[in-house]
Write an enzyme that holds these catalytic residues in place. Structure first.
Site, PDB file in Angstrom:
ATOM      1  N   TYR A 261      34.470  37.811  41.028  1.00 42.93           N
ATOM      2  CA  TYR A 261      35.132  37.202  42.193  1.00 42.93           C
ATOM      3  C   TYR A 261      34.146  37.162  43.366  1.00 42.93           C
ATOM      4  CZ  TYR A 261      38.583  36.276  45.833  1.00 42.93           C
ATOM      5  OH  TYR A 261      39.284  35.712  46.884  1.00 42.93           O
TER       6      TYR A 261
ATOM      7  N   GLU B  61      43.533  26.877  44.282  1.00 39.19           N
ATOM      8  CA  GLU B  61      42.963  28.145  43.817  1.00 39.19           C
ATOM      9  C   GLU B  61      41.482  28.283  44.181  1.00 39.19           C
ATOM     10  OE1 GLU B  61      44.668  30.921  43.373  1.00 39.19           O
ATOM     11  OE2 GLU B  61      45.743  29.928  41.737  1.00 39.19           O
ATOM     12  N   HIS B  62      41.136  29.480  44.649  1.00 40.32           N
ATOM     13  CA  HIS B  62      39.797  29.793  45.150  1.00 40.32           C
ATOM     14  C   HIS B  62      39.454  28.883  46.333  1.00 40.32           C
ATOM     15  CE1 HIS B  62      38.550  32.954  42.400  1.00 40.32           C
ATOM     16  NE2 HIS B  62      39.330  32.350  41.525  1.00 40.32           N
TER      17      HIS B  62
ATOM     18  N   LEU C 102      49.168  38.906  40.129  1.00 42.11           N
ATOM     19  CA  LEU C 102      50.359  38.520  40.901  1.00 42.11           C
ATOM     20  C   LEU C 102      50.396  39.264  42.240  1.00 42.11           C
ATOM     21  CD1 LEU C 102      53.012  38.414  38.012  1.00 42.11           C
ATOM     22  CD2 LEU C 102      51.733  36.500  38.993  1.00 42.11           C
ATOM     23  N   SER C 103      49.256  39.772  42.638  1.00 42.40           N
ATOM     24  CA  SER C 103      49.088  40.399  43.957  1.00 42.40           C
ATOM     25  C   SER C 103      49.854  41.699  44.142  1.00 42.40           C
ATOM     26  CB  SER C 103      49.480  39.439  45.082  1.00 42.40           C
ATOM     27  OG  SER C 103      48.559  38.401  45.134  1.00 42.40           O
ATOM     28  N   SER C 104      49.797  42.547  43.137  1.00 41.80           N
ATOM     29  CA  SER C 104      50.404  43.867  43.331  1.00 41.80           C
ATOM     30  C   SER C 104      49.684  44.612  44.456  1.00 41.80           C
ATOM     31  CB  SER C 104      50.386  44.676  42.037  1.00 41.80           C
ATOM     32  OG  SER C 104      49.084  44.770  41.525  1.00 41.80           O
ATOM     33  N   SER C 105      48.383  44.376  44.622  1.00 41.75           N
ATOM     34  CA  SER C 105      47.673  45.111  45.676  1.00 41.75           C
ATOM     35  C   SER C 105      48.072  44.616  47.068  1.00 41.75           C
ATOM     36  CB  SER C 105      46.156  45.083  45.472  1.00 41.75           C
ATOM     37  OG  SER C 105      45.684  43.768  45.425  1.00 41.75           O
TER      38      SER C 105
ATOM     39  N   ASP D 152      46.956  35.968  49.658  1.00 42.07           N
ATOM     40  CA  ASP D 152      47.929  36.864  49.015  1.00 42.07           C
ATOM     41  C   ASP D 152      48.744  37.632  50.050  1.00 42.07           C
ATOM     42  OD1 ASP D 152      46.556  35.956  46.845  1.00 42.07           O
ATOM     43  OD2 ASP D 152      45.557  37.854  46.399  1.00 42.07           O
TER      44      ASP D 152
HETATM   45  C1  GLA Z   1      42.776  36.415  44.602  1.00 41.59           C
HETATM   46  C2  GLA Z   1      42.415  36.673  46.058  1.00 41.59           C
HETATM   47  C3  GLA Z   1      42.892  35.515  46.952  1.00 41.59           C
HETATM   48  C4  GLA Z   1      42.448  34.165  46.413  1.00 41.59           C
HETATM   49  C5  GLA Z   1      42.745  34.043  44.923  1.00 41.59           C
HETATM   50  C6  GLA Z   1      42.150  32.806  44.307  1.00 41.59           C
HETATM   51  O1  GLA Z   1      44.166  36.425  44.444  1.00 41.59           O
HETATM   52  O2  GLA Z   1      42.973  37.872  46.505  1.00 41.59           O
HETATM   53  O3  GLA Z   1      42.438  35.739  48.263  1.00 41.59           O
HETATM   54  O4  GLA Z   1      41.094  33.944  46.673  1.00 41.59           O
HETATM   55  O5  GLA Z   1      42.262  35.155  44.185  1.00 41.59           O
HETATM   56  O6  GLA Z   1      42.733  31.671  44.856  1.00 41.59           O
END
Ligand code: GLA
Length: 385
Positions: free
Chosen positions: A220, A32-33, A123-126, A170
């Site tokens: 972020y 993560e990150h 959960l990456s809806s975008s 994502d």
């Molecule tokens: C969000 C960002 C990703 C990633 C994560 C953290 O989902 O869109 O690119 O950096 O945070 O891991």
């Protein structure tokens, strides 16, 4: 689902949809990150996602509707588009802007979106909406982009159209995901491997904090900036391009170059987390879910204490999971600042887990979380459901 969506389309546009597409959301198992620091991540696509139904129209307009949002957009074909306030349709609009920027010819389309990913839950809806739009336009207008081009294009939308300096994880996960596989992605080279992710007697639980994500975007971008500061300090003596170019042992030797303690903590998280992904891959391959789970807890701890992107809500979930029987591991997933956590929970204990965590969380936080279980599903594609 499909039947209902087709009916809705007909009701809204007075014509039949000609094509349908689906793009999933994602969870990140570990790493993560890391993506904007050129390291290893391990996301997988989930079975929640975004459906898009389309039909060409003769009005020379894009007409965008969503079942989830009231706002709708009717816009003439133009040579470019710009972001409009904070509406959901900026994601498709950004994708269209990129197709135009590359000189592709577009034609009028009626488009209906429906998503079952909880919005703003991390959960990456975008990414899901960007990628489903890019995939659909590429198919319909034969624009000739590869899948990787669609991923990069969607990342451009996030970075340059929307203004979030996110990495590529994502978009990559929702495009390239495979059923029952996790993606081991090197975010520097973009090489990846789809690795078996059989969870055996466990299932993947997703626990949504239901916390409204305020300030998430600016925080972020602040983390991205802090990592750049750390990298610049290390580069005064090390010939590296990314923080993840070194491991934890090397970092120990050079951490004195970073004077600010907060920045040092951020770098420590990134570098140790990247090492953890390598270990996690080995444990997953050996079906050692308990060891994999320990790495998930360690990842959470580091994100909470060193990277400071967790919060009382996500920490409460991790704390409950740690003390619950039948849980192999848990951690926040995605950007943090609210959003979701994931946990590996024994299948036959899932109901009990749901009940227990709901009580514990509600008692501490004052409102309930939402608990789901998800399979690991395929990436973007035509929807025939
Ligand atoms: C969000 C960002 C990703 C990633 C994560 C953290 O989902 O869109 O690119 O950096 O945070 O891991």
């Amino acid at each position: 689902m499909s039947h209902n969506l087709h009916q809705q389309f007909k009701k809204l546009f007075n014509s039949e949809a000609t094509n349908a597409y689906f793009s999933p959301g994602r969870v990140n198992l570990i790493g993560e990150h890391i993506d904007y620091n050129g390291g290893l991540v391990m996301p997988c696509a989930i079975t929640f996602g975004t459906y898009l139904l389309v039909a060409p129209n003769t009005e020379g307009k894009f007409r965008l509707r969503s079942i989830n949002f009231e706002e709708q957009l009717d816009i003439d074909l133009q040579t470019t588009y710009t972001k409009q306030d904070k509406f959901w349709f900026n994601y498709p609009l950004g994708v269209m802007a990129h197709f135009l920027k590359d000189g592709h010819q577009l034609q009028g389309l009626d488009m209906l979106y429906y998503g079952d990913i909880p919005i703003g839950s991390g959960l990456s809806s975008s990414a899901s909406i960007e990628v489903v739009t890019a995939f659909a336009l590429n198919e319909l207008f034969k624009s000739g982009y590869s899948k990787l081009d669609l991923v990069k294009l969607s990342k451009w939308v996030e970075n340059s159209f929307i203004g979030l300096n996110s990495g590529i994880m994502d978009q990559f996960a929702v495009a390239f995901g495979e059923a029952e596989k996790a993606l081991m992605l090197n975010c520097d080279t973009l090489d990846y491997q789809a690795v078996d992710c059989h969870l055996g007697e466990y299932l993947l639980a997703i626990i949504n904090t239901n916390k409204p994500r305020k300030l998430a975007e600016s925080k972020y971008n602040e983390r991205v900036q802090e990592c750049q500061t750390a990298l610049a300090a290390l580069q005064t003596e090390l010939d590296i391009q990314n923080l993840c170019d070194i491991d934890a042992a090397k970092f120990k030797q050079y951490e004195h170059l970073i004077t600010d303690q907060t920045v040092k903590n951020r770098a420590q998280h990134v570098i140790e987390e990247n090492d953890r992904v390598k270990l996690a891959a080995k444990e997953l391959a050996a079906h050692n879910l308990l060891e994999f789970g320990k790495l998930m807890y360690a990842s959470h701890d580091s994100l909470s204490k060193l990277y400071e992107v967790s919060g009382v809500e996500l920490d409460t979930i991790a704390e409950y999971a740690k003390n619950a029987p039948d849980v192999a591991g848990a951690r926040m997933t995605g950007a943090g600042f609210g959003g979701c956590a994931i946990a590996l929970v024994k299948k036959n204990a899932f109901d009990e887990f749901t009940k227990g965590i709901t009580e514990f969380y509600t008692g501490k936080i004052g409102y309930a979380p939402s608990v789901y279980s998800s399979l690991i599903g395929p990436g973007v594609g035509v929807y025939n459901g």
